[in-house]
Design a protein around this motif. Structure first.
Motif, mmCIF file in Angstrom:
data_model
loop_
_atom_site.group_PDB
_atom_site.id
_atom_site.type_symbol
_atom_site.label_atom_id
_atom_site.label_comp_id
_atom_site.label_asym_id
_atom_site.label_seq_id
_atom_site.Cartn_x
_atom_site.Cartn_y
_atom_site.Cartn_z
ATOM 1 N N ALA A 1 0.844 -1.194 0.000
ATOM 2 C CA ALA A 1 0.000 0.000 0.000
ATOM 3 C C ALA A 1 0.878 1.241 0.000
ATOM 4 O O ALA A 1 2.002 1.239 0.515
ATOM 5 C CB ALA A 1 -0.935 0.008 1.206
ATOM 6 N N GLY A 2 0.354 2.318 -0.582
ATOM 7 C CA GLY A 2 1.096 3.570 -0.658
ATOM 8 C C GLY A 2 1.478 3.873 -2.090
ATOM 9 O O GLY A 2 0.645 3.787 -2.997
ATOM 10 N N TYR A 3 2.752 4.201 -2.295
ATOM 11 C CA TYR A 3 3.232 4.584 -3.618
ATOM 12 C C TYR A 3 4.496 3.812 -3.965
ATOM 13 O O TYR A 3 5.212 3.335 -3.072
ATOM 14 C CB TYR A 3 3.486 6.089 -3.677
ATOM 15 C CG TYR A 3 2.240 6.908 -3.411
ATOM 16 C CD1 TYR A 3 1.345 7.197 -4.434
ATOM 17 C CD2 TYR A 3 1.951 7.361 -2.124
ATOM 18 C CE1 TYR A 3 0.189 7.924 -4.191
ATOM 19 C CE2 TYR A 3 0.796 8.091 -1.867
ATOM 20 C CZ TYR A 3 -0.082 8.362 -2.915
ATOM 21 O OH TYR A 3 -1.229 9.078 -2.668
ATOM 22 N N VAL A 4 4.758 3.691 -5.257
ATOM 23 C CA VAL A 4 5.915 2.929 -5.717
ATOM 24 C C VAL A 4 7.181 3.380 -5.010
ATOM 25 O O VAL A 4 7.979 2.561 -4.519
ATOM 26 C CB VAL A 4 6.072 3.072 -7.245
ATOM 27 C CG1 VAL A 4 7.415 2.514 -7.717
ATOM 28 C CG2 VAL A 4 4.930 2.373 -7.973
ATOM 29 N N GLN A 5 7.393 4.689 -4.938
ATOM 30 C CA GLN A 5 8.623 5.225 -4.370
ATOM 31 C C GLN A 5 8.783 4.937 -2.885
ATOM 32 O O GLN A 5 9.888 5.058 -2.339
ATOM 33 C CB GLN A 5 8.729 6.731 -4.634
ATOM 34 C CG GLN A 5 7.574 7.566 -4.116
ATOM 35 C CD GLN A 5 6.468 7.764 -5.149
ATOM 36 O OE1 GLN A 5 6.231 6.899 -5.977
ATOM 37 N NE2 GLN A 5 5.808 8.910 -5.107
ATOM 38 N N ASP A 6 7.681 4.526 -2.221
ATOM 39 C CA ASP A 6 7.744 4.190 -0.795
ATOM 40 C C ASP A 6 8.378 2.829 -0.551
ATOM 41 O O ASP A 6 8.793 2.537 0.578
ATOM 42 C CB ASP A 6 6.342 4.174 -0.171
ATOM 43 C CG ASP A 6 5.636 5.509 -0.271
ATOM 44 O OD1 ASP A 6 6.336 6.540 -0.324
ATOM 45 O OD2 ASP A 6 4.391 5.515 -0.302
ATOM 46 N N HIS A 7 8.438 1.974 -1.568
ATOM 47 C CA HIS A 7 8.809 0.577 -1.358
ATOM 48 C C HIS A 7 10.114 0.164 -2.033
ATOM 49 O O HIS A 7 10.461 -1.015 -2.045
ATOM 50 C CB HIS A 7 7.674 -0.330 -1.854
ATOM 51 C CG HIS A 7 6.393 -0.135 -1.100
ATOM 52 N ND1 HIS A 7 6.149 -0.701 0.125
ATOM 53 C CD2 HIS A 7 5.291 0.607 -1.395
ATOM 54 C CE1 HIS A 7 4.955 -0.339 0.552
ATOM 55 N NE2 HIS A 7 4.404 0.450 -0.352
ATOM 56 N N LEU A 8 10.840 1.117 -2.581
ATOM 57 C CA LEU A 8 12.057 0.772 -3.314
ATOM 58 C C LEU A 8 13.077 0.066 -2.429
ATOM 59 O O LEU A 8 13.683 -0.935 -2.830
ATOM 60 C CB LEU A 8 12.669 2.036 -3.917
ATOM 61 C CG LEU A 8 11.786 2.794 -4.917
ATOM 62 C CD1 LEU A 8 12.477 4.085 -5.352
ATOM 63 C CD2 LEU A 8 11.471 1.918 -6.122
ATOM 64 N N GLU A 9 13.266 0.569 -1.229
ATOM 65 C CA GLU A 9 14.298 0.007 -0.351
ATOM 66 C C GLU A 9 13.978 -1.419 0.064
ATOM 67 O O GLU A 9 14.879 -2.247 0.235
ATOM 68 C CB GLU A 9 14.473 0.898 0.884
ATOM 69 C CG GLU A 9 15.726 0.589 1.678
ATOM 70 C CD GLU A 9 16.014 1.652 2.726
ATOM 71 O OE1 GLU A 9 17.110 1.622 3.305
ATOM 72 O OE2 GLU A 9 15.144 2.520 2.962
ATOM 73 N N SER A 10 12.679 -1.737 0.222
ATOM 74 C CA SER A 10 12.307 -3.087 0.635
ATOM 75 C C SER A 10 12.258 -4.067 -0.538
ATOM 76 O O SER A 10 12.373 -5.276 -0.338
ATOM 77 C CB SER A 10 10.947 -3.071 1.338
ATOM 78 O OG SER A 10 9.914 -2.653 0.452
ATOM 79 N N LEU A 11 12.097 -3.555 -1.754
ATOM 80 C CA LEU A 11 11.974 -4.438 -2.914
ATOM 81 C C LEU A 11 13.307 -4.730 -3.589
ATOM 82 O O LEU A 11 13.439 -5.756 -4.272
ATOM 83 C CB LEU A 11 11.020 -3.819 -3.941
ATOM 84 C CG LEU A 11 9.551 -3.726 -3.543
ATOM 85 C CD1 LEU A 11 8.764 -2.959 -4.592
ATOM 86 C CD2 LEU A 11 8.955 -5.123 -3.343
ATOM 87 N N PHE A 12 14.277 -3.843 -3.432
ATOM 88 C CA PHE A 12 15.557 -4.005 -4.123
ATOM 89 C C PHE A 12 16.706 -3.905 -3.134
ATOM 90 O O PHE A 12 16.676 -3.093 -2.209
ATOM 91 C CB PHE A 12 15.727 -2.935 -5.210
ATOM 92 C CG PHE A 12 14.633 -2.951 -6.239
ATOM 93 C CD1 PHE A 12 14.635 -3.879 -7.272
ATOM 94 C CD2 PHE A 12 13.582 -2.041 -6.167
ATOM 95 C CE1 PHE A 12 13.619 -3.906 -8.212
ATOM 96 C CE2 PHE A 12 12.563 -2.055 -7.104
ATOM 97 C CZ PHE A 12 12.577 -2.995 -8.121
ATOM 98 N N ASP A 13 17.727 -4.727 -3.344
ATOM 99 C CA ASP A 13 18.901 -4.663 -2.481
ATOM 100 C C ASP A 13 20.145 -4.218 -3.235
ATOM 101 O O ASP A 13 21.235 -4.151 -2.672
ATOM 102 C CB ASP A 13 19.163 -6.007 -1.790
ATOM 103 C CG ASP A 13 19.271 -7.153 -2.785
ATOM 104 O OD1 ASP A 13 19.395 -6.877 -3.996
ATOM 105 O OD2 ASP A 13 19.245 -8.317 -2.352
#
Length: 236
Positions: free
Chosen positions: A178-190
């Motif tokens: 939930a939220g926006y794409v830019q909110d989840h970059l750190e958790s989705l990519f290492d």
């Protein structure tokens, strides 16, 4: 150079988004996946020109366009009235959002119909690429996610592709991000220094996502967008 294309199919994807298959018999469209064409017509004595990006790969006599209808949108309303057998004028195919290197891992970060250039780029990468691809698509609600079935099918058939949906206004049943794409970059990519990031969507999303990628260590040359968005959105 323009072409008169025939609408061979038109169908609804979401309540406001429809897909159109346009055909120019005897002509082979040659372009880089991610580039856009234009729809051209006259309204009130003036020519209207609007860009739309083919979601299919080049090499055939057809273009597949995904178009969202806006109440005050001249071109989107014009296209949403088209039915099989009607004709439309399409312009040359051009644009700068194309794959830089099929040998690097890639991430396609999109919101809404910003996904459209990435559909052809994803198909190209799955055909020619040698690394891992991850599509992250932001939308408002589940019913407005475009090409959801296609993306899920591509991911199911290609282990090197991941797909993540992010909803800004989910209902209580949504268990995803939930939220926006830019909110989840750190958790989705290492890894942010070697992967290529392709960003497309509404200008605020593009600008914020590019800024966040830079903060996380992505080099400028690894962040790709059309480039015009920064000029229409401030830094605040």
């Amino acid at each position: 150079m323009t072409h008169e294309a025939t609408v061979v199919d038109a169908y609804r994807i979401t309540p406001q988004v429809s897909a159109f298959r346009l055909q120019v018999p005897g002509h082979e469209f040659d372009y880089e996946p991610g580039q856009h064409t234009t729809i051209r017509f006259e309204s009130g004595g003036e020519e209207v020109v609007r860009p739309y990006t083919p979601t299919n790969l080049p090499g055939s006599d057809e273009l597949s366009l995904t178009i969202k209808r806006y109440d005050d949108g001249l071109a989107s309303s014009y296209m949403h009235q088209k039915r099989p057998g009607d004709t439309v004028t399409v312009g040359p195919i051009d644009g700068s959002l194309t794959l830089a290197d099929t040998d690097r891992d890639v991430a396609f970060l999109a919101s809404g119909t910003g996904l459209t250039p990435m559909m052809a780029m994803v198909r190209q990468y799955l055909r020619d690429g040698s690394g891992h691809a991850h599509v992250v698509l932001g939308e408002k609600r589940e019913e407005t996610i475009i090409h959801r079935e296609t993306l899920n099918e591509l991911a199911a058939n290609n282990p090197e592709l991941d797909v993540t949906f992010v909803l800004s206004d989910p209902n209580w049943e949504w268990t995803g991000h939930a939220g926006y794409v830019q909110d989840h970059l750190e958790s989705l990519f290492d890894d942010f220094d070697d992967r290529d990031f392709y960003v497309c969507g509404v200008p605020p999303m593009v600008v914020q996502t590019k800024h966040r990628l830079a903060e996380l260590g992505a080099p400028e040359e690894r962040i790709h967008s059309e480039g015009w968005e920064d000029g229409v959105v401030g830094d605040e």
